[in-house]
Design a protein around this motif. Structure first.
Motif, PDB file in Angstrom:
ATOM      1  N   SER A  66       0.981 -13.416   2.013  1.00  9.53           N
ATOM      2  CA  SER A  66       1.347 -12.810   0.738  1.00  9.53           C
ATOM      3  C   SER A  66       2.532 -11.882   0.976  1.00  9.53           C
ATOM      4  O   SER A  66       2.517 -11.082   1.916  1.00  9.53           O
ATOM      5  N   VAL A  67       3.530 -11.987   0.130  1.00 10.62           N
ATOM      6  CA  VAL A  67       4.753 -11.202   0.285  1.00 10.62           C
ATOM      7  C   VAL A  67       4.900 -10.267  -0.905  1.00 10.62           C
ATOM      8  O   VAL A  67       4.892 -10.709  -2.058  1.00 10.62           O
ATOM      9  N   ASN A  68       5.002  -8.990  -0.630  1.00 11.10           N
ATOM     10  CA  ASN A  68       5.213  -8.002  -1.680  1.00 11.10           C
ATOM     11  C   ASN A  68       6.708  -7.902  -1.976  1.00 11.10           C
ATOM     12  O   ASN A  68       7.499  -7.505  -1.110  1.00 11.10           O
ATOM     13  N   VAL A  69       7.066  -8.271  -3.185  1.00  7.85           N
ATOM     14  CA  VAL A  69       8.471  -8.371  -3.580  1.00  7.85           C
ATOM     15  C   VAL A  69       8.861  -7.189  -4.465  1.00  7.85           C
ATOM     16  O   VAL A  69       8.280  -6.986  -5.536  1.00  7.85           O
ATOM     17  N   HIS A 123       7.213   0.031   4.071  1.00  5.13           N
ATOM     18  CA  HIS A 123       6.314  -1.121   4.069  1.00  5.13           C
ATOM     19  C   HIS A 123       5.484  -1.236   2.789  1.00  5.13           C
ATOM     20  O   HIS A 123       4.480  -1.933   2.774  1.00  5.13           O
ATOM     21  N   LYS A 124       5.918  -0.593   1.717  1.00  6.22           N
ATOM     22  CA  LYS A 124       5.262  -0.796   0.429  1.00  6.22           C
ATOM     23  C   LYS A 124       5.613  -2.169  -0.134  1.00  6.22           C
ATOM     24  O   LYS A 124       4.840  -2.754  -0.893  1.00  6.22           O
ATOM     25  N   ILE A 125       6.788  -2.659   0.219  1.00  8.18           N
ATOM     26  CA  ILE A 125       7.208  -4.011  -0.133  1.00  8.18           C
ATOM     27  C   ILE A 125       7.750  -4.692   1.116  1.00  8.18           C
ATOM     28  O   ILE A 125       8.055  -4.023   2.115  1.00  8.18           O
ATOM     29  N   PHE A 131       4.838  -9.483  -7.173  1.00 10.35           N
ATOM     30  CA  PHE A 131       6.024  -8.803  -7.691  1.00 10.35           C
ATOM     31  C   PHE A 131       5.726  -7.350  -8.046  1.00 10.35           C
ATOM     32  O   PHE A 131       4.721  -7.041  -8.694  1.00 10.35           O
ATOM     33  N   ASN A 132       6.648  -6.479  -7.617  1.00  5.04           N
ATOM     34  CA  ASN A 132       6.537  -5.052  -7.874  1.00  5.04           C
ATOM     35  C   ASN A 132       7.815  -4.565  -8.551  1.00  5.04           C
ATOM     36  O   ASN A 132       8.827  -4.335  -7.878  1.00  5.04           O
ATOM     37  N   GLU A 160      14.611   3.062  -5.822  1.00  2.00           N
ATOM     38  CA  GLU A 160      13.309   3.088  -5.154  1.00  2.00           C
ATOM     39  C   GLU A 160      13.130   1.950  -4.147  1.00  2.00           C
ATOM     40  O   GLU A 160      12.240   2.004  -3.288  1.00  2.00           O
ATOM     41  N   LEU A 161      13.977   0.943  -4.235  1.00  2.00           N
ATOM     42  CA  LEU A 161      13.748  -0.288  -3.479  1.00  2.00           C
ATOM     43  C   LEU A 161      13.882  -0.115  -1.964  1.00  2.00           C
ATOM     44  O   LEU A 161      12.998  -0.529  -1.205  1.00  2.00           O
ATOM     45  N   MET A 162      14.974   0.458  -1.509  1.00  2.00           N
ATOM     46  CA  MET A 162      15.192   0.593  -0.067  1.00  2.00           C
ATOM     47  C   MET A 162      14.135   1.486   0.586  1.00  2.00           C
ATOM     48  O   MET A 162      13.591   1.121   1.642  1.00  2.00           O
ATOM     49  N   PRO A 163      13.795   2.641  -0.004  1.00  2.00           N
ATOM     50  CA  PRO A 163      12.712   3.445   0.590  1.00  2.00           C
ATOM     51  C   PRO A 163      11.377   2.702   0.624  1.00  2.00           C
ATOM     52  O   PRO A 163      10.611   2.842   1.590  1.00  2.00           O
ATOM     53  N   ALA A 164      11.091   1.899  -0.400  1.00  2.00           N
ATOM     54  CA  ALA A 164       9.839   1.143  -0.432  1.00  2.00           C
ATOM     55  C   ALA A 164       9.810   0.078   0.657  1.00  2.00           C
ATOM     56  O   ALA A 164       8.757  -0.177   1.263  1.00  2.00           O
TER      57      ALA A 164
END
Length: 253
Positions: free
Chosen positions: A35-38, A91-93, A76-77, A83-87
């Motif tokens: 599962s990939v968190n996007v 490892h949130k995504i 999908f998130n 917010e994307l790069m910090p996430a």
């Protein structure tokens, strides 16, 4: 004695070969079932948007096709661009798709997939504006950009421009219409979408910027995931599905 040694050697080699094959097979199975968190930016129509609580757009459809081809499950998130790069780092995504431009600065932090689209930056002003015709005309003006984007970085390096930062392109357009900003700078494809449906704004055609490639971002260590995505992207390009996405979302621009 030599025959015995030879037989033992062959058995060892076969055992190592089978072990190696099993490991490779296991790696493929593990990747397929993963599962990939996007992290996806959904405020950049036509690449990403929300409609009645559902995600849509070029990037969303592209990721679903990658899922179909690779067997990966995409979670999908929706996030703000900044917010994307910090996430990703925390490892949130696991991946980012956000109409994200490949830059040398970003390449120091992440790995990028092969490109899936090419565009550039553009400047939007009020249709009645006749004072902004070249980049130098932005000096002394209030210019809206989306936080953390290439436009933000690019305009920040220009002296004398007053930068107003926003979360979304639509917020910048609203600010432009009420006179809070004199111009907006963001991806040309998105600019073309806004101007195609709103005759109160226009692109300043005389101001041109270099082409930029969009790609999917990964953590540096996730090379197996990167390779899996690139293989799927290649299939998408060769199959004609990419052309279908262009026609579906971008042919009117």
């Amino acid at each position: 004695m030599k025959k015995v040694v030879l037989i033992v050697s062959i058995i060892i080699l076969l055992s190592c070969s089978n072990s190696s094959n099993n490991t490779a097979s296991d790696n493929i199975d593990n990747m397929t079932n993963r599962s990939v968190n996007v992290g996806i930016y959904v405020y950049d129509y036509p690449f990403g948007y929300m409609s009645n609580g559902h995600i849509g757009g070029f990037d969303y459809d592209l990721m679903n096709e990658i899922s179909r081809i690779s067997g990966l499950k995409m979670n999908f998130n929706p996030m703000k661009f900044e917010e994307l790069m910090p996430a990703l780092e925390s490892h949130k995504i696991d991946v980012i798709i956000a109409g994200m431009t490949v830059t040398e600065e970003r390449k120091e932090l992440v790995n990028f997939s092969d490109k899936y689209y090419t565009t550039s930056q553009a400047v939007i002003v009020d249709s009645s504006n006749t004072n902004i015709n070249k980049e130098e005309d932005l000096i002394g003006k209030n210019v809206g950009v989306i936080i953390g984007t290439v436009a933000d970085s690019m305009i920040s390096q220009k002296e004398g421009i007053n930068i107003e930062r926003f979360d979304t392109g639509s917020s910048i357009i609203l600010a432009l219409k009420v006179g809070k900003v004199d111009a907006a700078v963001f991806d040309k494809t998105t600019c073309e979408h806004f101007t195609a449906y709103d005759d109160e704004i226009k692109i300043v055609q005389e101001i041109k910027y270099p082409d930029e490639d969009y790609a999917i971002a990964f953590r540096k260590e996730d090379t197996d995931l990167l390779n899996t995505f690139n293989k799927a992207l290649m299939e998408i390009m060769l199959s004609g599905y990419h052309d279908e996405l262009i026609k579906k979302y971008l042919s009117a621009n």
